[in-house]
Motif scaffolding. Structure first.
Motif, mmCIF file in Angstrom:
data_model
loop_
_atom_site.group_PDB
_atom_site.id
_atom_site.type_symbol
_atom_site.label_atom_id
_atom_site.label_comp_id
_atom_site.label_asym_id
_atom_site.label_seq_id
_atom_site.Cartn_x
_atom_site.Cartn_y
_atom_site.Cartn_z
ATOM 1 N N LEU A 69 24.011 171.576 74.694
ATOM 2 C CA LEU A 69 23.569 170.385 75.420
ATOM 3 C C LEU A 69 22.056 170.295 75.428
ATOM 4 C CD1 LEU A 69 24.411 167.972 77.320
ATOM 5 C CD2 LEU A 69 23.929 169.534 79.225
ATOM 6 N N VAL A 70 21.553 169.093 75.131
ATOM 7 C CA VAL A 70 20.135 168.807 75.274
ATOM 8 C C VAL A 70 19.976 167.820 76.430
ATOM 9 C CG1 VAL A 70 18.045 167.925 74.179
ATOM 10 C CG2 VAL A 70 19.732 169.178 72.818
ATOM 11 N N PHE A 72 17.716 165.298 78.556
ATOM 12 C CA PHE A 72 16.573 164.433 78.277
ATOM 13 C C PHE A 72 15.786 164.152 79.555
ATOM 14 C CE2 PHE A 72 18.352 164.202 74.261
ATOM 15 C CZ PHE A 72 17.565 163.448 73.403
ATOM 16 N N TYR A 87 17.004 156.158 72.403
ATOM 17 C CA TYR A 87 17.410 157.565 72.359
ATOM 18 C C TYR A 87 18.564 157.799 71.396
ATOM 19 C CZ TYR A 87 14.697 159.018 76.536
ATOM 20 O OH TYR A 87 13.715 159.332 77.435
ATOM 21 N N TRP A 91 19.930 161.257 69.758
ATOM 22 C CA TRP A 91 21.204 161.871 70.150
ATOM 23 C C TRP A 91 22.076 162.134 68.926
ATOM 24 C CZ3 TRP A 91 22.775 158.054 74.670
ATOM 25 C CH2 TRP A 91 21.887 158.225 75.738
ATOM 26 N N LEU A 94 20.887 165.148 66.982
ATOM 27 C CA LEU A 94 21.238 166.384 67.677
ATOM 28 C C LEU A 94 22.739 166.654 67.595
ATOM 29 C CD1 LEU A 94 18.966 165.917 70.829
ATOM 30 C CD2 LEU A 94 18.514 167.369 68.839
ATOM 31 N N TYR A 99 25.270 169.396 69.111
ATOM 32 C CA TYR A 99 24.784 169.286 70.483
ATOM 33 C C TYR A 99 25.140 167.942 71.095
ATOM 34 C CZ TYR A 99 22.127 173.581 70.705
ATOM 35 O OH TYR A 99 21.787 174.913 70.758
ATOM 36 N N SER A 101 24.132 165.324 74.349
ATOM 37 C CA SER A 101 22.892 164.938 75.023
ATOM 38 C C SER A 101 23.233 164.343 76.381
ATOM 39 C CB SER A 101 22.118 163.900 74.195
ATOM 40 O OG SER A 101 21.688 164.449 72.961
ATOM 41 N N SER A 103 21.442 162.220 79.642
ATOM 42 C CA SER A 103 20.296 161.459 80.128
ATOM 43 C C SER A 103 20.762 160.599 81.293
ATOM 44 C CB SER A 103 19.737 160.577 78.996
ATOM 45 O OG SER A 103 18.610 159.845 79.415
ATOM 46 N N TRP A 149 14.671 168.261 76.226
ATOM 47 C CA TRP A 149 13.895 167.323 75.416
ATOM 48 C C TRP A 149 13.136 166.433 76.391
ATOM 49 C CZ3 TRP A 149 12.770 162.258 75.026
ATOM 50 C CH2 TRP A 149 12.284 161.747 73.816
ATOM 51 N N GLN A 337 13.929 167.765 64.393
ATOM 52 C CA GLN A 337 14.541 168.149 65.668
ATOM 53 C C GLN A 337 15.936 168.731 65.454
ATOM 54 O OE1 GLN A 337 13.509 165.441 69.198
ATOM 55 N NE2 GLN A 337 13.083 164.146 67.430
#
Length: 351
Positions: A69-70, A72, A87, A91, A94, A99, A101, A103, A149, A337
């Protein structure tokens, strides 16, 4: 033959209209295709913090996970969970590395409770740490592969989050500043340079800025500052003044020095908001563990890592944003990234 001409003209007109309709349909289909992503987006309510957060959890299109998981962290301004859709290409990149994401709308944005202008950088870090705790309990999310991020103003928030949410695996810092006041001065001078301002105007603007900063140092209320400097406050609203007053001493130096995880620092050569030389020097001085810091610079990119011709507000830029949103960003930005997260916290292993 003369009586056939109206019929021929009607047939030609009908044919032209049909061709135009077909062209519009094809163009519309192309736009829809270019604005679709290999993602499964889920609207979520993030709980556990000071207030519920209206968020989006975007998982890779295929598989059940568990996915890394990233999380934001937005820059300045009233930003929604997708950052007005910009975004989504990130996403997707990633997601290709396995991954998801996460947000969320800033407080007060899109009907969300609260007001982001009431937040300090510490408040924002607490908010994100609570969101991470929530996310680690969600099905399909690997709690041991969580990274951050953040862009611009998030540079003051990211290292605080890493301290408050143990187990963060990496940080991606996009166009971050180190010191609030230095960043503001740089931005002012960069804008004046773009305007080809004479030295007299530069001196006047710096003097005006110093008068405002003096009110910040005194801790003046908006009413006190307006009475003292009048028009020097420009279009600052009372809410914005309180936000700046709360945060103008922000400096990431101490928090960066305590950061122990791998960091990808992303910089645009045409950044007019942040002094990238100052930022890079600070990150290199403070993040000294072997292999800890990776720097990616894109000479032609703006503060938002967009191509300049896209970010200038022109009709061309609007067309690119609508018809080919992945092309908004400078070449290599999305790929770099994806590569960073895939190699820093790979599936099934630790670096």
């Amino acid at each position: 033959m003369a009586r056939r001409k109206p019929r021929i003209r009607r047939r030609r007109l009908l044919g032209s209209l049909l061709a135009l309709a077909l062209l519009i349909g094809v163009a519309g289909g192309w736009v829809l295709y270019r604005n679709s992503y290999d993602l499964r987006e889920q609207r979520v309510t993030i709980t556990g913090g000071a207030q519920p957060l209206d968020g989006v959890l975007a998982r890779p299109e295929g598989g059940d996970g568990p996915f890394g998981l990233v999380v934001f962290v937005h820059g300045d301004g009233p930003t929604d969970a997708t950052h007005d859709t910009f975004y989504r290409p990130i996403w997707e990149s990633l997601a290709e590395a396995g991954y998801a994401s996460l947000s969320w709308n800033k407080p007060g944005v899109g009907g969300a409770p609260g007001d982001w202008l009431d937040q300090s950088m510490d408040d924002r870090a607490d908010e994100a740490a609570a969101a991470i705790a929530w996310a680690r309990s969600q099905p399909g999310i690997d709690p041991d592969r969580v990274g951050l991020w953040g862009a611009s103003q998030a540079g003051w928030v990211l290292p605080k989050i890493a301290e408050r949410a143990p187990g963060i695996r990496f940080v991606i810092a996009v166009s971050p500043a180190v010191n609030w006041l230095r960043q503001g001065r740089y931005n002012l001078l960069a804008e004046l340079a773009d305007d080809h301002a004479p030295q007299s105007r530069i001196d006047a603007e710096l003097a005006r800025r110093e008068r405002v900063n003096e009110q910040l140092r005194k801790g003046a209320t908006y009413e006190q500052a307006r009475a003292a400097v009048g028009a020097d406050l420009g279009d600052l609203t009372p809410a914005r003044w309180r936000f700046v007053l709360r945060n103008h001493t922000a400096d990431a130096t101490a928090d960066l020095a305590a950061l122990k995880v791998p960091v990808l620092l992303v910089l645009g050569g045409r950044d007019r908001n942040v002094d990238i030389a100052d930022t890079e020097a600070a990150y290199r001085r403070l993040l000294t563990a072997p292999g800890q810091l990776t720097v990616r610079s894109y000479p032609a990119a703006t503060h938002g890592l967009a191509r300049p011709e896209v970010e200038d507000g022109s009709l061309y830029g609007l067309l690119v944003a609508v018809t080919s949103p992945r092309s908004v960003f400078t070449d290599g930005y999305l790929d770099d990234q994806r590569h960073f997260v895939a190699t820093t916290a790979p599936v099934g292993g630790r670096r």
